[in-house]
Design a protein around this motif. Structure first.
Motif, mmCIF file in Angstrom:
data_model
loop_
_atom_site.group_PDB
_atom_site.id
_atom_site.type_symbol
_atom_site.label_atom_id
_atom_site.label_comp_id
_atom_site.label_asym_id
_atom_site.label_seq_id
_atom_site.Cartn_x
_atom_site.Cartn_y
_atom_site.Cartn_z
ATOM 1 N N LEU A 1 -0.393 5.360 0.668
ATOM 2 C CA LEU A 1 -0.466 4.259 -0.280
ATOM 3 C C LEU A 1 -1.857 4.120 -0.875
ATOM 4 C CD1 LEU A 1 1.494 1.443 1.631
ATOM 5 C CD2 LEU A 1 2.343 2.939 -0.196
ATOM 6 N N GLY A 2 -1.893 3.720 -2.133
ATOM 7 C CA GLY A 2 -3.118 3.282 -2.779
ATOM 8 C C GLY A 2 -3.101 1.764 -2.846
ATOM 9 N N LEU A 3 -4.213 1.129 -2.462
ATOM 10 C CA LEU A 3 -4.279 -0.326 -2.378
ATOM 11 C C LEU A 3 -5.435 -0.862 -3.200
ATOM 12 C CD1 LEU A 3 -3.812 -0.738 1.495
ATOM 13 C CD2 LEU A 3 -2.023 -0.875 -0.253
ATOM 14 N N LEU A 4 -5.259 -2.068 -3.720
ATOM 15 C CA LEU A 4 -6.388 -2.766 -4.316
ATOM 16 C C LEU A 4 -7.427 -3.065 -3.239
ATOM 17 C CD1 LEU A 4 -5.007 -5.432 -6.820
ATOM 18 C CD2 LEU A 4 -6.203 -3.326 -7.370
ATOM 19 N N SER A 5 -8.662 -3.246 -3.655
ATOM 20 C CA SER A 5 -9.749 -3.496 -2.713
ATOM 21 C C SER A 5 -9.521 -4.787 -1.936
ATOM 22 C CB SER A 5 -11.079 -3.576 -3.458
ATOM 23 O OG SER A 5 -11.339 -2.370 -4.152
ATOM 24 N N LYS A 6 -10.045 -4.824 -0.724
ATOM 25 C CA LYS A 6 -9.921 -6.009 0.113
ATOM 26 C C LYS A 6 -10.629 -7.194 -0.544
ATOM 27 C CE LYS A 6 -9.444 -3.579 4.512
ATOM 28 N NZ LYS A 6 -10.017 -3.320 5.855
ATOM 29 N N GLY A 7 -10.070 -8.373 -0.345
ATOM 30 C CA GLY A 7 -10.627 -9.585 -0.928
ATOM 31 C C GLY A 7 -9.909 -10.022 -2.187
ATOM 32 N N ILE B 1 -3.238 4.004 -10.829
ATOM 33 C CA ILE B 1 -2.234 4.718 -11.617
ATOM 34 C C ILE B 1 -2.586 6.203 -11.714
ATOM 35 C CG2 ILE B 1 -1.166 4.929 -13.889
ATOM 36 C CD1 ILE B 1 -0.247 2.512 -12.312
ATOM 37 N N GLN B 2 -3.873 6.501 -11.910
ATOM 38 C CA GLN B 2 -4.302 7.899 -11.944
ATOM 39 C C GLN B 2 -3.954 8.601 -10.628
ATOM 40 O OE1 GLN B 2 -8.539 7.364 -13.034
ATOM 41 N NE2 GLN B 2 -8.133 8.695 -14.783
ATOM 42 N N ALA B 3 -4.182 7.923 -9.520
ATOM 43 C CA ALA B 3 -3.889 8.509 -8.210
ATOM 44 C C ALA B 3 -2.390 8.741 -8.038
ATOM 45 C CB ALA B 3 -4.420 7.606 -7.108
ATOM 46 N N ILE B 4 -1.570 7.819 -8.533
ATOM 47 C CA ILE B 4 -0.120 7.969 -8.425
ATOM 48 C C ILE B 4 0.357 9.162 -9.244
ATOM 49 C CG2 ILE B 4 2.098 6.884 -8.969
ATOM 50 C CD1 ILE B 4 0.736 4.170 -8.402
ATOM 51 N N THR B 5 -0.108 9.268 -10.483
ATOM 52 C CA THR B 5 0.348 10.369 -11.349
ATOM 53 C C THR B 5 -0.183 11.716 -10.865
ATOM 54 O OG1 THR B 5 -1.524 9.992 -12.858
ATOM 55 C CG2 THR B 5 0.552 8.887 -13.373
ATOM 56 N N SER B 6 -1.270 11.707 -10.097
ATOM 57 C CA SER B 6 -1.810 12.954 -9.547
ATOM 58 C C SER B 6 -1.128 13.350 -8.244
ATOM 59 C CB SER B 6 -3.319 12.812 -9.306
ATOM 60 O OG SER B 6 -4.002 12.543 -10.516
ATOM 61 N N GLY B 7 -0.310 12.459 -7.677
ATOM 62 C CA GLY B 7 0.379 12.754 -6.433
ATOM 63 C C GLY B 7 -0.418 12.425 -5.190
ATOM 64 N N VAL B 8 -1.548 11.724 -5.354
ATOM 65 C CA VAL B 8 -2.358 11.353 -4.201
ATOM 66 C C VAL B 8 -1.641 10.328 -3.337
ATOM 67 C CG1 VAL B 8 -4.528 10.232 -3.479
ATOM 68 C CG2 VAL B 8 -4.529 11.884 -5.360
ATOM 69 N N CYS B 9 -0.919 9.412 -3.970
ATOM 70 C CA CYS B 9 -0.322 8.305 -3.220
ATOM 71 C C CYS B 9 0.770 7.636 -4.042
ATOM 72 C CB CYS B 9 -1.395 7.274 -2.858
ATOM 73 S SG CYS B 9 -2.224 6.560 -4.318
ATOM 74 N N CYS B 10 1.422 6.669 -3.425
ATOM 75 C CA CYS B 10 2.272 5.686 -4.094
ATOM 76 C C CYS B 10 1.538 4.343 -4.000
ATOM 77 C CB CYS B 10 3.632 5.589 -3.418
ATOM 78 S SG CYS B 10 4.531 7.154 -3.297
ATOM 79 N N ALA B 11 2.111 3.294 -4.550
ATOM 80 C CA ALA B 11 1.452 1.986 -4.465
ATOM 81 C C ALA B 11 2.486 0.883 -4.545
ATOM 82 C CB ALA B 11 0.419 1.822 -5.579
ATOM 83 N N VAL B 12 2.226 -0.190 -3.788
ATOM 84 C CA VAL B 12 3.072 -1.376 -3.861
ATOM 85 C C VAL B 12 2.593 -2.196 -5.051
ATOM 86 C CG1 VAL B 12 3.870 -3.452 -2.682
ATOM 87 C CG2 VAL B 12 3.434 -1.363 -1.372
ATOM 88 N N MET B 13 3.420 -2.257 -6.073
ATOM 89 C CA MET B 13 3.048 -2.882 -7.340
ATOM 90 C C MET B 13 4.052 -3.968 -7.711
ATOM 91 S SD MET B 13 0.281 -1.580 -8.622
ATOM 92 C CE MET B 13 -0.761 -0.126 -8.759
ATOM 93 N N PRO B 14 3.663 -4.882 -8.601
ATOM 94 C CA PRO B 14 4.604 -5.925 -9.023
ATOM 95 C C PRO B 14 5.764 -5.347 -9.834
ATOM 96 C CG PRO B 14 2.335 -6.532 -9.538
ATOM 97 C CD PRO B 14 2.325 -5.093 -9.158
ATOM 98 N N LEU B 15 6.930 -5.919 -9.646
ATOM 99 C CA LEU B 15 8.056 -5.620 -10.523
ATOM 100 C C LEU B 15 7.842 -6.333 -11.855
ATOM 101 C CD1 LEU B 15 11.010 -6.150 -7.997
ATOM 102 C CD2 LEU B 15 9.901 -3.987 -8.600
ATOM 103 N N ASP B 16 8.421 -5.776 -12.897
ATOM 104 C CA ASP B 16 8.453 -6.415 -14.227
ATOM 105 C C ASP B 16 7.082 -6.563 -14.875
ATOM 106 O OD1 ASP B 16 11.255 -6.825 -13.895
ATOM 107 O OD2 ASP B 16 10.821 -8.609 -12.712
ATOM 108 N N CYS B 17 6.126 -5.704 -14.493
ATOM 109 C CA CYS B 17 4.817 -5.789 -15.165
ATOM 110 C C CYS B 17 4.610 -4.634 -16.127
ATOM 111 C CB CYS B 17 3.690 -5.850 -14.141
ATOM 112 S SG CYS B 17 3.479 -4.337 -13.185
ATOM 113 N N GLY B 18 5.582 -3.733 -16.230
ATOM 114 C CA GLY B 18 5.533 -2.681 -17.243
ATOM 115 C C GLY B 18 4.881 -1.390 -16.808
ATOM 116 N N LEU B 19 4.419 -1.283 -15.565
ATOM 117 C CA LEU B 19 3.715 -0.073 -15.137
ATOM 118 C C LEU B 19 4.626 1.153 -15.142
ATOM 119 C CD1 LEU B 19 1.517 -1.421 -12.195
ATOM 120 C CD2 LEU B 19 0.765 -0.789 -14.490
ATOM 121 N N GLU B 20 5.899 0.956 -14.806
ATOM 122 C CA GLU B 20 6.805 2.098 -14.752
ATOM 123 C C GLU B 20 7.108 2.658 -16.141
ATOM 124 O OE1 GLU B 20 9.487 -1.586 -14.570
ATOM 125 O OE2 GLU B 20 7.455 -0.974 -14.034
#
Length: 236
Positions: free
Chosen positions: A130-136, A167-186
């Motif tokens: 997984l790729g995560l946003l920074s802590k805090g 997003i760059q990491a996801i498209t490169s195959g480094v990881c997946c990420a827990v992201m909001p639904l309905d925000c248009g990223l897909e």
């Protein structure tokens, strides 16, 4: 730094004066300074596109901040409107349009991860990098709470304060990420897919904020009224 603070105030006052003059002529002209949290189940383009179509002379300054920074920016008249989580907002100082609850899914690139699921449970994320946003950051705090409350430890291979870098990491195959639904990223790529996670949501709702105290930008007031009418007729 003290001179810079005054300069920003003067520039904001100048822009506000121009907007007020245009408003008196029945025009909406100038720049709308909109701050938004980086991740929520609300796509800011759902607000900007209708405003752009109705007011073609309106320009936008869109910036990404934490909820705390957005509240501070509105209070200091450095932002006109803000989209943020409402748990740390004192509603007596702001007009608020609630935009709903942020639900979550697993965003992945089908070229690198083949996940034949219609929905996922938190327990099924344990072996997925997984790729995560920074802590805090607010969204990260909610993720950590969701994992900890279930006795789980995510396989975090990347942390970043930038959604773009995730997003760059996801498209490169480094990881997946827990992201909001309905925000248009897909919609950013034909290879992007997001699978809903059962019982995954941020407890605090997201809202659009307008400062109550004067001076308030005529542009901000007009756009806030347009948003109220727009979202009153849309399902959250």
């Amino acid at each position: 730094e003290r001179i810079l603070a005054w300069a920003r105030t003067l520039l904001a006052a100048h822009d506000g004066l121009q907007a007020e003059a245009a408003s008196c002529r029945g025009q909406v002209v100038g720049s709308l300074r909109l701050g938004s949290v980086p991740l929520a189940s609300f796509n800011p383009m759902h607000l900007l596109l209708p405003l752009r179509e109705k007011y073609p002379e309106l320009h936008f300054q869109l910036s990404s901040h934490t909820s705390e920074q957005i509240v501070d920016g509105l209070s200091r008249n450095q932002l006109d409107l803000g989209i943020c989580y409402l748990d740390q907002v004192n509603a007596s100082f702001f007009d608020v349009i609630e935009l709903g609850t942020t639900t979550m899914g697993l965003l992945h690139d089908t070229r690198h991860f083949q996940l034949a699921h219609s929905a996922l449970r938190w327990e099924e994320l344990g072996d997925i990098p997984l790729g995560l946003l920074s802590k805090g950051m607010h969204y990260r705090q909610s993720l950590d709470l969701s994992f900890r409350s279930r006795g789980l430890e995510p396989m975090a291979v990347l942390e970043s304060d930038s959604t773009f870098q995730l997003i760059q990491a996801i498209t490169s195959g480094v990881c997946c990420a827990v992201m909001p639904l309905d925000c248009g990223l897909e919609d950013l790529s034909e290879h992007m897919r997001i699978i809903p996670i059962t019982d995954a949501s941020v407890l605090s709702p997201v809202g659009l904020l307008l400062r109550r105290s004067e001076p308030r930008s005529a542009i901000a007031e007009q756009c806030f009224d347009e948003a109220r009418a727009l979202f009153a007729s849309m399902p959250r």
